[in-house]
Design a protein around this motif. Structure first.
Motif, PDB file in Angstrom:
ATOM      1  N   ASP A 257       0.800  -1.224   0.000  1.00 34.73           N
ATOM      2  CA  ASP A 257       0.000   0.000   0.000  1.00 34.73           C
ATOM      3  C   ASP A 257       0.833   1.274   0.000  1.00 34.73           C
ATOM      4  OD1 ASP A 257      -2.229  -1.535   0.041  1.00 34.73           O
ATOM      5  OD2 ASP A 257      -2.422  -1.539   2.232  1.00 34.73           O
ATOM      6  N   LYS A 258       2.123   1.098   0.231  1.00 34.20           N
ATOM      7  CA  LYS A 258       2.985   2.287   0.263  1.00 34.20           C
ATOM      8  C   LYS A 258       3.076   2.908  -1.127  1.00 34.20           C
ATOM      9  CE  LYS A 258       6.863   1.480   3.429  1.00 34.20           C
ATOM     10  NZ  LYS A 258       8.200   0.976   3.261  1.00 34.20           N
ATOM     11  N   TYR A 259       3.167   4.209  -1.184  1.00 37.79           N
ATOM     12  CA  TYR A 259       3.453   4.925  -2.431  1.00 37.79           C
ATOM     13  C   TYR A 259       2.497   4.506  -3.559  1.00 37.79           C
ATOM     14  CZ  TYR A 259       7.759   4.580   0.321  1.00 37.79           C
ATOM     15  OH  TYR A 259       8.659   4.530   1.329  1.00 37.79           O
ATOM     16  N   SER A 260       1.212   4.668  -3.294  1.00 30.20           N
ATOM     17  CA  SER A 260       0.215   4.138  -4.218  1.00 30.20           C
ATOM     18  C   SER A 260       0.239   4.818  -5.585  1.00 30.20           C
ATOM     19  CB  SER A 260      -1.172   4.268  -3.594  1.00 30.20           C
ATOM     20  OG  SER A 260      -1.382   5.611  -3.197  1.00 30.20           O
ATOM     21  N   HIS A 261       0.871   5.984  -5.692  1.00 28.27           N
ATOM     22  CA  HIS A 261       0.900   6.648  -6.989  1.00 28.27           C
ATOM     23  C   HIS A 261       2.193   6.413  -7.757  1.00 28.27           C
ATOM     24  CE1 HIS A 261      -2.555   9.110  -8.239  1.00 28.27           C
ATOM     25  NE2 HIS A 261      -2.966   8.747  -7.042  1.00 28.27           N
ATOM     26  N   ALA A 262       3.047   5.558  -7.225  1.00 30.15           N
ATOM     27  CA  ALA A 262       4.299   5.288  -7.936  1.00 30.15           C
ATOM     28  C   ALA A 262       4.009   4.397  -9.138  1.00 30.15           C
ATOM     29  CB  ALA A 262       5.305   4.631  -7.001  1.00 30.15           C
ATOM     30  N   HIS A 263       4.129   4.948 -10.338  1.00 33.16           N
ATOM     31  CA  HIS A 263       3.928   4.156 -11.543  1.00 33.16           C
ATOM     32  C   HIS A 263       5.218   3.479 -11.991  1.00 33.16           C
ATOM     33  CE1 HIS A 263       0.213   6.516 -11.641  1.00 33.16           C
ATOM     34  NE2 HIS A 263      -0.277   5.474 -12.287  1.00 33.16           N
TER      35      HIS A 263
ATOM     36  N   LYS B 121      13.125  13.029   3.677  1.00 34.88           N
ATOM     37  CA  LYS B 121      11.685  13.302   3.698  1.00 34.88           C
ATOM     38  C   LYS B 121      11.011  12.514   2.577  1.00 34.88           C
ATOM     39  CE  LYS B 121      11.893  16.115   7.066  1.00 34.88           C
ATOM     40  NZ  LYS B 121      11.336  15.617   8.337  1.00 34.88           N
ATOM     41  N   ILE B 122      10.364  11.429   2.951  1.00 31.34           N
ATOM     42  CA  ILE B 122       9.755  10.557   1.938  1.00 31.34           C
ATOM     43  C   ILE B 122       8.436  11.158   1.455  1.00 31.34           C
ATOM     44  CG2 ILE B 122       8.827   8.251   1.485  1.00 31.34           C
ATOM     45  CD1 ILE B 122      11.745   7.987   1.992  1.00 31.34           C
ATOM     46  N   ASP B 123       8.274  11.219   0.161  1.00 34.16           N
ATOM     47  CA  ASP B 123       7.028  11.697  -0.447  1.00 34.16           C
ATOM     48  C   ASP B 123       6.003  10.565  -0.363  1.00 34.16           C
ATOM     49  OD1 ASP B 123       4.972  12.506  -2.150  1.00 34.16           O
ATOM     50  OD2 ASP B 123       6.356  13.603  -3.460  1.00 34.16           O
ATOM     51  N   PRO B 124       4.933  10.740   0.437  1.00 35.61           N
ATOM     52  CA  PRO B 124       3.993   9.630   0.617  1.00 35.61           C
ATOM     53  C   PRO B 124       3.269   9.249  -0.676  1.00 35.61           C
ATOM     54  CG  PRO B 124       3.121  11.655   1.584  1.00 35.61           C
ATOM     55  CD  PRO B 124       4.522  11.951   1.159  1.00 35.61           C
ATOM     56  N   VAL B 125       3.221  10.170  -1.642  1.00 38.40           N
ATOM     57  CA  VAL B 125       2.480   9.898  -2.877  1.00 38.40           C
ATOM     58  C   VAL B 125       3.209   8.859  -3.732  1.00 38.40           C
ATOM     59  CG1 VAL B 125       1.501  10.907  -4.973  1.00 38.40           C
ATOM     60  CG2 VAL B 125       1.528  12.238  -2.853  1.00 38.40           C
TER      61      VAL B 125
END
Lengths: 177, 740
Positions: free
Chosen positions: B391-397, B711-715
């Motif tokens: 579920d982490k980084y759900s927008h990582a394509h 700083k991790i980008d949650p997106v």
């Protein structure tokens, strides 16, 4: 015929491609260079101005280096290009002392070396290596006696300066400002 | 406890015998200037990711004399940047990796020992089989950067894993790819399809064009200066391009999003947005309008330290130029952890000015195409990085390199674990922040293979080091990249591989043979594959050796959306999503919200880093031609900061960060007015700490080792690296204090 160069300081990004292109083109030993980039910063943050200048032998009209050379190794060639005949050069260094631009250096072979405006390329009708490679196309080269040459047009349309004009050397490398 | 995988300074155990003196090639002399005497070999540059196509000139003794651009190449237009011109230094570098090496324990001490290719490849193949038997093929991963990595990608996929990643996503351009995808339905891609040559207004945020030498982009910016196009540069540092700009906005670091939101506010409040474009192509305008009402220029002035009047004036300039305006997405954009949202604001600003798909804004790129040589289908893995990331980084394509480290780390309690790594052309410890965590992950591997041309720092942690020959000594997949015109470029060897180095295409074939995967590598020499591909489109290797670059006009579509055209964007709604439903569905802000970021404590200064035109990260900082231009970095410090800390120009200092990490080496202070007093700046890629890099060892500081607050980008999982602060140490720190 009078070869000259104009360099646009408002476009130059100081990347030094001109330096590495010259080194590979002209067999300049590592650790030495015939051209180099200077950075000048004026003002206090945030009112600051920055200028990059790609510098080299100014191929002067009035040549202290040729005058001081005891053997005639330094001479003015076609189109006003100042050259060093390495066979005649004894490496005394008088020309290096006399140059207000610090444009000459001792080559590892013991003779004095400097920018030739890439005489070998120019005589084939090509631009000097530095001009031909510049990614920003901020350098213009050509014959000042030809009003249609790149350098003549650049100088006609813009204001410019030369380096150390007070020395009376009449430099033929112009900086567009 | 001593780590099993103790870093080994590679100069031990016989490697010294391989050191050869630097031989200067004979370059042109005045009587050798006739180019017809030289062979002209097509190549594309591998000194950076821009991959400009050009020609390598080789004399009759087989020496590579110089490399110049190919005038038909849209990346270079016949002009290489200093790194490309100095690319021959990669080939001549005396510190190159010269033969395969393996980690062995001799008399209780770990050493690298020179081994034969057979021994190295047998070992790797056996370890791969062991990993497959014990954990499954999926536990093998590839980190790659560059052309060599593509060959290893084929090997990994044939082996049964799709766990392939590149730090160029989560450590660099990922946030902009996802922000543009969420807004326009399409990521930005590389090279960026910004129609700079036709623009009237170019806006850059922390994007130092000219210091980053992205070739045709730099060329186009220089060209628009001739016609006095407006350039607006936002940067806390007077970058080169800031000095060439009509407006330089010296922003307070970490507040860029406030400025962007205020620009959007002004443009909407004044009604100077592209109403027809927004109405026809965009959704969510009303929500955007309501949302940005709070972000007035006066509000932004207090945050950004840019006067409200200047914010209004520059917004007006953009609107005047629109749609010939580009708010450039930039490239290295992983800064503060809310980067996708900042890039969303950039996308939105472009959208309301109507610049996307318009001349002078963003063009719709064309991409070349070559048929792929058939091979058996790849086996289907049981899991991939998508399942691994959960579920982490759900927008990582795309895959997230730091998530690969998490999956390898001993604290990974999940079911998807990585046990073997290949790192090809990427110096992971200087690329991915939080070195300690990366090393803990490496320590937990069963197999770690590093493939490189140089003894990069990461080599010191490998089980096996495979020396790749340089791009000038090999052929690779043709370069196919999006541009205004569909095109591709080929690379052929200009010289035979030096020492015992080999191309990646050879390595994977030999490994494939050992793993029963030979059908995936149906060639003796990779040039056969290229020739086959070229023949499918009526060309050939012989043809391309004359051209280097081929345009494919039949594949082209229109570069711009036609006036009134019913253009469908590839978002769920088919429209530009100013209000991003795709983000909202995953629990993220559908419109960018300004949040304040960490500030330096007293006596500390924000650490910022960037590029120099003559260097590409650590890839070039040992290159003899390029170190001749710049052989170390220095620390930019404002005169006020220098006074406060009693620092003098040229003084040697060490740096300590907010977590107590002290730099391994020292750096010289450069007192300059080009930087704000609350930050310091250095060029990335120096502070090399592998002694086998004789030309660069110990020169300058590595910013990477000081970046421990990530700083991790949650997106999308990006690693924000600009929340680190340093203080100066003026006496040489005792060794036990120094960072490892």
């Amino acid at each position: 015929m009078r070869y000259a160069m104009a360099i646009d300081t408002l476009k130059c990004v100081g990347c030094s491609d001109c330096v590495v292109a010259c080194q590979t083109e002209n067999n300049v030993p590592q650790g030495y260079c015939r051209d180099w980039v200077k950075e000048t910063v004026n003002g206090l943050y945030p009112s600051v101005e920055l200028e990059y200048r790609s510098e080299r032998c100014n191929q002067c009209e009035n040549t202290p280096c040729v005058r001081t050379c005891p053997t005639g190794a330094s001479f003015v060639s076609d189109g006003g290009i100042v050259l060093v005949d390495s066979d005649k050069c004894i490496g005394c260094g008088a020309c290096i002392e006399s140059c207000p631009y610090d444009a000459r250096y001792f080559h590892t072979d013991g003779t004095v070396d400097k920018c030739t405006f890439c005489h070998h390329r120019v005589s084939e009708g090509k631009d000097p290596a530095c001009v031909s490679v510049c990614p920003t196309k901020c350098m213009y080269f050509g014959d000042m006696d030809d009003p249609e040459s790149d350098v003549s047009i650049a100088l006609k349309n813009r204001s410019y300066k030369t380096l150390a004009p007070e020395t009376g050397t009449k430099p033929q490398v112009y900086y567009l400002v | 406890m001593q780590s099993r995988r103790k870093f080994i300074k590679i100069s031990s155990a016989g490697a010294g015998s391989m050191m050869l003196p630097l031989s200067f090639p004979n370059f042109f002399s005045d009587n050798e200037e006739d180019v017809s005497k030289f062979k002209k070999i097509p190549t594309y540059c591998e000194v950076c990711f821009w991959k400009c196509a050009g020609w390598a000139y080789v004399d009759n003794k087989g020496d590579i004399r110089k490399i110049v651009g190919n005038k038909f190449d849209p990346h270079s237009n016949g002009r290489f940047c200093p790194r490309g011109t100095g690319g021959v230094g990669m080939y001549n570098d005396p510190d190159r990796l010269k033969q395969p090496m393996m980690r062995k324990t001799i008399n209780g001490e770990q050493k690298f020992v020179n081994v034969s290719w057979n021994e190295a490849l047998d070992f790797i193949a056996q370890k791969m089989k062991d990993i497959k038997a014990e954990h499954g093929a999926e536990s093998l991963a590839l980190f790659n950067h560059g052309s060599g990595g593509k060959h290893f990608g084929t090997l990994i996929k044939a082996f049964g894993s799709t766990n392939i990643t590149a730090p160029s996503y989560a450590q660099c351009k990922g946030p902009r790819e996802e922000a543009f995808k969420a807004t326009f339905g399409k990521s930005v891609g590389s090279p960026e399809p910004a129609d700079i040559i036709n623009t009237d207004c170019l806006v850059l945020l922390g994007n130092h064009i000219g210091e980053n030498m992205h070739n045709n982009l730099v060329q186009e910016v220089a060209d628009i200066q001739d016609r006095k196009a407006t350039i607006i540069t936002v940067d806390p540092r007077l970058s080169t391009i800031a000095s060439h700009s009509k407006y330089w906005l010296p922003i307070k670091p970490s507040t860029d999003l406030a400025l962007l939101l205020a620009w959007i506010n002004v443009i909407i409040e004044r009604g100077i947005y592209d109403k027809d474009y927004v109405e026809k192509y965009a959704t969510g305008f009303d929500e955007l309008k309501n949302h940005v009402a709070q972000y007035t220029p006066e509000w932004a002035e207090k945050i950004t330290e840019i006067p409200a009047e200047k914010i209004k004036k520059t917004a007006w300039e953009m609107a005047q130029a629109a749609p010939k305006v580009i708010i450039h997405p930039g490239r290295h954009v992983t800064w503060y952890g809310d980067d996708t949202q900042r890039l969303r604001a950039i996308a939105i600003l472009n959208a309301i000015l109507g610049s996307y798909g318009r001349e002078g804004g963003f063009y719709l790129p064309n991409k070349g195409k070559l048929p792929k040589m058939p091979h058996p289908a790849f086996p289907k893995p049981k899991w991939s990085w998508k399942e691994m990331m959960g579920d982490k980084y759900s927008h990582a394509h795309y895959s997230v390199a730091n998530a690969f480290i998490d999956a390898t780390h001993p604290d990974n309690k999940g079911e998807h674990k990585l046990k073997g790594w290949f790192a090809v052309g990427t110096n992971l410890t200087t690329t991915i922040p939080d070195q300690k965590r990366t090393l803990e992950a490496i320590d937990n591997l069963d197999l770690f293979v590093v493939v490189d041309t140089m003894p990069a720092e990461i080599c010191g942690y490998a089980d096996v080091i495979l020396p790749e020959c340089t791009y000038l000594e090999r052929c690779d997949h043709p370069r196919i990249s999006p541009h205004r015109e569909a095109n591709f470029a080929v690379r052929m060897p200009a010289a035979k591989p030096k020492y015992l180095t080999k191309p990646a295409s050879w390595m994977v074939k030999k490994l494939g043979n050992r793993l029963g995967l030979q059908d995936y590598f149906p060639y003796d020499d990779f040039s056969e594959v290229i020739d086959w591909q070229l023949r499918q489109i009526g060309s050939s290797l012989t043809d391309m050796k004359q051209r280097g670059v081929k345009l494919q006009p039949k594949l082209n579509h229109d570069l711009f959306i036609k006036n009134g055209e019913d253009y469908k964007f590839k978002t769920a709604s088919g429209k530009i999503e100013l209000y991003a439903h795709s983000l909202e569905e995953k629990g993220f802000d559908p419109l960018p919200v300004y949040t304040e970021h960490e500030k330096p404590a007293k006596g500390f200064y924000r650490l910022n880093y960037g590029r120099a035109p003559m260097h590409t990260f650590t890839r070039t900082t040992n290159n003899p031609n390029l170190t001749d231009l710049m052989d170390t970095n220095n620390l930019w410090v404002n005169s006020i900061t220098a006074r406060e800390n009693n620092l003098k120009n040229g003084q040697e200092v060490w740096l300590k960060n907010q977590d107590g990490i002290v730099s391994t080496f020292s750096i010289n202070v450069r007192v300059t007015e080009r930087i704000r007093p609350d930050m310091v700046y250095m060029i990335h890629g120096f502070g090399r700490n592998n002694k086998m890099l004789e030309n660069s060892y110990g020169k300058g500081i590595s910013d990477s080792e000081l970046i421990t607050n990530v700083k991790i980008d949650p997106v999308m999982g990006g690693t924000g690296m600009r929340a680190n602060f340093v203080t100066f140490i003026t006496e040489q720190p005792r060794k036990e204090e120094a960072a490892v």
